[in-house]
Design a protein around this motif. Structure first.
Motif, PDB file in Angstrom:
ATOM      1  N   VAL A   1       0.858  -1.189   0.000  1.00  0.00           N
ATOM      2  CA  VAL A   1       0.000   0.000   0.000  1.00  0.00           C
ATOM      3  C   VAL A   1       0.889   1.232   0.000  1.00  0.00           C
ATOM      4  O   VAL A   1       1.792   1.359   0.847  1.00  0.00           O
ATOM      5  N   GLU A   2       0.664   2.163  -0.914  1.00  0.00           N
ATOM      6  CA  GLU A   2       1.552   3.298  -1.119  1.00  0.00           C
ATOM      7  C   GLU A   2       1.559   4.284   0.048  1.00  0.00           C
ATOM      8  O   GLU A   2       2.588   4.874   0.365  1.00  0.00           O
ATOM      9  N   ASP A   3       0.390   4.496   0.682  1.00  0.00           N
ATOM     10  CA  ASP A   3       0.314   5.584   1.668  1.00  0.00           C
ATOM     11  C   ASP A   3       0.438   5.121   3.114  1.00  0.00           C
ATOM     12  O   ASP A   3       0.088   5.855   4.041  1.00  0.00           O
ATOM     13  N   THR A   4       0.955   3.908   3.350  1.00  0.00           N
ATOM     14  CA  THR A   4       1.300   3.486   4.707  1.00  0.00           C
ATOM     15  C   THR A   4       2.823   3.379   4.783  1.00  0.00           C
ATOM     16  O   THR A   4       3.428   2.563   4.073  1.00  0.00           O
ATOM     17  N   PRO A   5       3.480   4.211   5.619  1.00  0.00           N
ATOM     18  CA  PRO A   5       4.950   4.180   5.710  1.00  0.00           C
ATOM     19  C   PRO A   5       5.470   2.803   6.117  1.00  0.00           C
ATOM     20  O   PRO A   5       4.760   2.021   6.761  1.00  0.00           O
ATOM     21  N   PHE A   6       6.700   2.532   5.732  1.00  0.00           N
ATOM     22  CA  PHE A   6       7.334   1.281   6.151  1.00  0.00           C
ATOM     23  C   PHE A   6       7.444   1.246   7.671  1.00  0.00           C
ATOM     24  O   PHE A   6       7.600   2.276   8.335  1.00  0.00           O
ATOM     25  N   GLN A   7       7.402   0.026   8.203  1.00  0.00           N
ATOM     26  CA  GLN A   7       7.406  -0.160   9.662  1.00  0.00           C
ATOM     27  C   GLN A   7       8.180  -1.429   9.972  1.00  0.00           C
ATOM     28  O   GLN A   7       7.877  -2.503   9.432  1.00  0.00           O
ATOM     29  N   LEU A   8       9.165  -1.329  10.841  1.00  0.00           N
ATOM     30  CA  LEU A   8      10.047  -2.457  11.103  1.00  0.00           C
ATOM     31  C   LEU A   8       9.334  -3.603  11.803  1.00  0.00           C
ATOM     32  O   LEU A   8       9.493  -4.770  11.439  1.00  0.00           O
ATOM     33  N   SER A   9       8.494  -3.280  12.799  1.00  0.00           N
ATOM     34  CA  SER A   9       7.867  -4.328  13.611  1.00  0.00           C
ATOM     35  C   SER A   9       6.556  -3.816  14.187  1.00  0.00           C
ATOM     36  O   SER A   9       6.233  -2.626  14.089  1.00  0.00           O
TER      37      SER A   9
ATOM     38  N   ILE B   1       1.111   3.960  13.649  1.00  0.00           N
ATOM     39  CA  ILE B   1       0.715   3.301  14.895  1.00  0.00           C
ATOM     40  C   ILE B   1      -0.790   3.397  15.158  1.00  0.00           C
ATOM     41  O   ILE B   1      -1.319   2.650  15.983  1.00  0.00           O
ATOM     42  N   HIS B   2      -1.475   4.321  14.481  1.00  0.00           N
ATOM     43  CA  HIS B   2      -2.926   4.459  14.686  1.00  0.00           C
ATOM     44  C   HIS B   2      -3.734   3.716  13.622  1.00  0.00           C
ATOM     45  O   HIS B   2      -4.959   3.815  13.607  1.00  0.00           O
ATOM     46  N   ASN B   3      -3.053   2.982  12.765  1.00  0.00           N
ATOM     47  CA  ASN B   3      -3.725   2.256  11.700  1.00  0.00           C
ATOM     48  C   ASN B   3      -4.260   0.920  12.231  1.00  0.00           C
ATOM     49  O   ASN B   3      -3.594   0.235  13.013  1.00  0.00           O
ATOM     50  N   PHE B   4      -5.444   0.569  11.800  1.00  0.00           N
ATOM     51  CA  PHE B   4      -6.074  -0.661  12.288  1.00  0.00           C
ATOM     52  C   PHE B   4      -5.259  -1.910  11.987  1.00  0.00           C
ATOM     53  O   PHE B   4      -5.455  -2.941  12.630  1.00  0.00           O
ATOM     54  N   MET B   5      -4.334  -1.838  11.030  1.00  0.00           N
ATOM     55  CA  MET B   5      -3.575  -3.026  10.664  1.00  0.00           C
ATOM     56  C   MET B   5      -2.254  -3.133  11.400  1.00  0.00           C
ATOM     57  O   MET B   5      -1.428  -3.993  11.099  1.00  0.00           O
ATOM     58  N   ASP B   6      -2.034  -2.266  12.402  1.00  0.00           N
ATOM     59  CA  ASP B   6      -0.902  -2.406  13.313  1.00  0.00           C
ATOM     60  C   ASP B   6      -1.371  -3.199  14.533  1.00  0.00           C
ATOM     61  O   ASP B   6      -2.546  -3.595  14.629  1.00  0.00           O
ATOM     62  N   TYR B   7      -0.474  -3.406  15.499  1.00  0.00           N
ATOM     63  CA  TYR B   7      -0.809  -4.162  16.709  1.00  0.00           C
ATOM     64  C   TYR B   7      -1.049  -3.263  17.909  1.00  0.00           C
ATOM     65  O   TYR B   7      -1.152  -3.755  19.044  1.00  0.00           O
ATOM     66  N   SER B   8      -1.143  -1.989  17.729  1.00  0.00           N
ATOM     67  CA  SER B   8      -1.353  -1.075  18.851  1.00  0.00           C
ATOM     68  C   SER B   8      -2.604  -1.470  19.630  1.00  0.00           C
ATOM     69  O   SER B   8      -3.483  -2.170  19.123  1.00  0.00           O
ATOM     70  N   SER B   9      -2.710  -0.987  20.868  1.00  0.00           N
ATOM     71  CA  SER B   9      -3.889  -1.270  21.672  1.00  0.00           C
ATOM     72  C   SER B   9      -5.105  -0.568  21.070  1.00  0.00           C
ATOM     73  O   SER B   9      -4.986   0.406  20.321  1.00  0.00           O
ATOM     74  N   ASP B  10      -6.283  -1.057  21.425  1.00  0.00           N
ATOM     75  CA  ASP B  10      -7.510  -0.550  20.802  1.00  0.00           C
ATOM     76  C   ASP B  10      -7.687   0.963  20.902  1.00  0.00           C
ATOM     77  O   ASP B  10      -8.079   1.604  19.909  1.00  0.00           O
ATOM     78  N   PRO B  11      -7.439   1.593  22.058  1.00  0.00           N
ATOM     79  CA  PRO B  11      -7.641   3.046  22.111  1.00  0.00           C
ATOM     80  C   PRO B  11      -6.747   3.823  21.153  1.00  0.00           C
ATOM     81  O   PRO B  11      -7.022   4.997  20.874  1.00  0.00           O
TER      82      PRO B  11
END
Length: 589
Positions: free
Chosen positions: A215-223, A243-253
């Motif tokens: 996906v072009e508009d999501t920056p690269f992310q190491l982990s 980190i606020h994208n639903f496809m990361d592993y961040s906590s729900d809030p």
């Protein structure tokens, strides 16, 4: 005191560490992992598909029905409430608010099976559970709510070469809104896994290496992100970690959006691999008269109001396994009015207008069918001399438009043959003679004529009913006096040698009636006390006799003939009795 405070602080820190360790042992997502080469291969197949000019989702809203399967332990534990399920659907729709995807709860079932609820990705338990429960994965998103060991959820990507029943999303019951897993109980695990179901990778897919998550508009992310840091930048390429994208592993809030690029990818992938789910049905909406010609306009209920007029023959883009409510025209058009709805060639036996249809993938047309109504029908009370008397009678018409439906803005509709509830079909009391014609207004009710041949013998056909009221007191013109009348039977006139109407039970005060001919006259034949159809009945030396039966305590009986039956009245009961078939052998010989 200092030692006590120190011990308390150590205990708190230990508890926090244990809690963090517990969270760290729980993997947010258990989807299949792909190498950069595999991702590129999938992208190559997508690009080839797009280059062929295949149809992709347009700007319209796409409604996806969700079937929820709650899998509990054998003892019923690990359950969730209906409110939690509704809140989960709301959380998913909130997450997808900046996309064209909307999700609707279609059905819910609860199953007790310890083996299934503790399933893992690729396990026998997963296969057995989904093989037994999956509902048509071509059209439904099957959502399984389980007690997954060690993970919060997993999904199947659209391109996976697996048995069809394995498609779907699985989440831990603890992650639903109000669940027990702190920081992961707002329903975003479901949103995350549906992202996979629609073709999205994790934002940290392939780390800082091409092709990333494609996906072009999501920056690269190491982990994967843990918790909810204020910011993070783990790759040399431009942009902070999403980190606020639903496809990361961040906590729900911490999670709150998909990007436009992710939405575009979901549209392409869903169009390529789940085309039936995201392609609307082409439903032709018709309204036809008895000659199969288009007539009038129709309306569609849209959340809180009726749509503007829709012309007969219009094709609408509607969704399979979704409910839609239509209203056929309710006015008389060229002596015809709404009679039934049809789904394809199937006649819908429930004739209620404002009809709600659950559309199936095979549906192609819906038709509001008009038919001819007759205006010159009369329903009345008659007495011995076939004179029409006043008084009242009752009539039940399944097509009478008289019910303000609160589900549809209190717009008025007919009641059909409903037997219970606030819209139950009821008799309406009318004055004799009664004319259910095109225009006569009875306190707001206009009958707009009646249909012929609505046969009570056909269980799939609605029908009219009449009801006599008795005893009732009416003034008779011939005597200029009030008389009490009793029901005898129903009859109809003859039109061109054919009965104008027939009855389910002509001798019952309440009966179904079938109007057979234009100009039908339906009569409740009433017998008046001490009235006779015979001119000699009460003349001196005529039929009228007053007798006393021996041994009957001196009770006097008045006996006379009328309407082909013997009538008598005694001075104690003060009521008349009709004896069928001429004469009772106990009274005359």
């Amino acid at each position: 005191m200092k030692l006590y405070i120190k011990a308390l602080l150590i205990s708190i820190i230990t508890m926090l560490c244990l809690a963090e360790e517990l969270r760290s042992q729980t993997i947010r997502c258990g989807v299949e992992s792909y190498t950069p080469e595999e991702v590129l291969q999938i992208e190559e197949l997508l690009n080839e598909w797009l280059e062929k000019g295949n149809m992709i989702i347009g700007p319209q809203i796409v409604y996806i029905p969700i079937v929820v399967h709650v899998i509990r332990y054998d003892n019923g534990s690990a359950d969730v409430s209906d409110q939690q399920i509704n809140d989960q659907i709301d959380a998913i729709n909130t997450g997808f608010a900046n996309t064209n995807f909307r999700f609707r709860l279609y059905s819910t079932q609860r199953i007790n099976n310890t083996f299934w609820t503790t399933n893992t990705f690729g396990s026998l338990a997963e296969n057995d559970m989904k093989a037994a429960l999956s509902l048509d994965p071509d059209y439904f998103l099957n959502l399984y709510i389980c007690d997954l060991p060690g993970i919060l959820g997993y999904a199947r990507f659209p391109w996976e070469n697996i048995a069809k029943h394995l498609q779907g999303v699985v989440v831990s019951y603890k992650t639903l809104p109000g669940g027990s897993l702190v920081d992961y109980n707002e329903g975003d695990t479901g949103t995350h896994e549906i992202g996979h179901f629609c073709g999205l990778y994790h934002t940290f897919q392939n780390g800082c290496n091409e092709p990333g998550d494609a996906v072009e508009d999501t920056p690269f992310q190491l982990s994967a992100t843990v918790g909810c840091p204020s910011s993070r930048n783990s790759c040399p390429q431009p942009g902070d970690d999403p980190i606020h994208n639903f496809m990361d592993y961040s906590s729900d809030p911490c999670l709150d959006h998909f990007t436009q690029g992710q939405f575009n990818r979901m549209k392409h992938i869903m169009s390529q691999y789940r085309s039936k789910m995201v392609t609307p049905l082409n439903i032709t909406l018709n309204q036809k008269n008895s000659s199969s010609q288009p007539v009038g306009t129709l309306k569609l209920w849209e959340s809180n109001d009726w749509s503007s007029d829709i012309n007969s023959g219009t094709t609408l883009n509607l969704w399979a396994y979704s409910n839609y409510t239509f209203q056929g025209a309710q006015q008389i058009i060229s002596n015809e009015k709404y009679n039934v709805w049809k789904k394809g060639d199937e006649i819908i036996t429930d004739i209620i207008n404002h009809h709600t249809f659950l559309l199936m993938p095979t549906d192609v047309s819906l038709t509001s069918q008009f038919d001819i109504t007759k205006s010159n029908v009369v329903i009345n009370n008659t007495t011995e001399s076939s004179a029409i008397i006043a008084g009242n009678l009752k009539f039940k018409d399944p097509w009478l438009i008289d019910y303000a439906d609160p589900l549809f803005g209190n717009s008025v509709r007919n009641r059909g043959m409903k037997e219970s509830g606030p819209d139950k079909l009821e008799f309406k009391e009318r004055s004799s003679p009664f004319y259910p014609d095109y225009t006569t207004n009875y306190n707001g009710d206009v009958y707009k004529g009646v249909f012929l041949d609505q046969d009570y013998l056909d269980p799939n056909k609605p029908y009219y009913s009449v009801q006599a009221i008795y005893p009732q007191t009416c003034t008779l013109a011939q005597t200029n006096r009030e008389h009490t009348f009793y029901f005898q039977n129903w009859s109809a006139n003859t039109v061109n040698g054919v009965p104008g109407a027939v009855f389910q039970n002509a001798n019952s005060p309440t009966t179904g009636v079938v109007f057979k001919k234009e100009g039908a006259v339906v009569s409740a034949n009433m017998k008046g006390t001490q009235l006779s159809s015979q001119s000699e009945a009460f003349k001196h030396n005529g039929q009228n006799k007053i007798v006393r039966i021996s041994g009957n305590q001196g009770i006097m009986y008045q006996v006379y003939e009328s309407m082909g039956n013997l009538g008598y009245k005694n001075d104690m009961l003060r009521k008349k009795v009709v004896i069928e078939s001429g004469c009772d052998s106990n009274l005359c010989s």
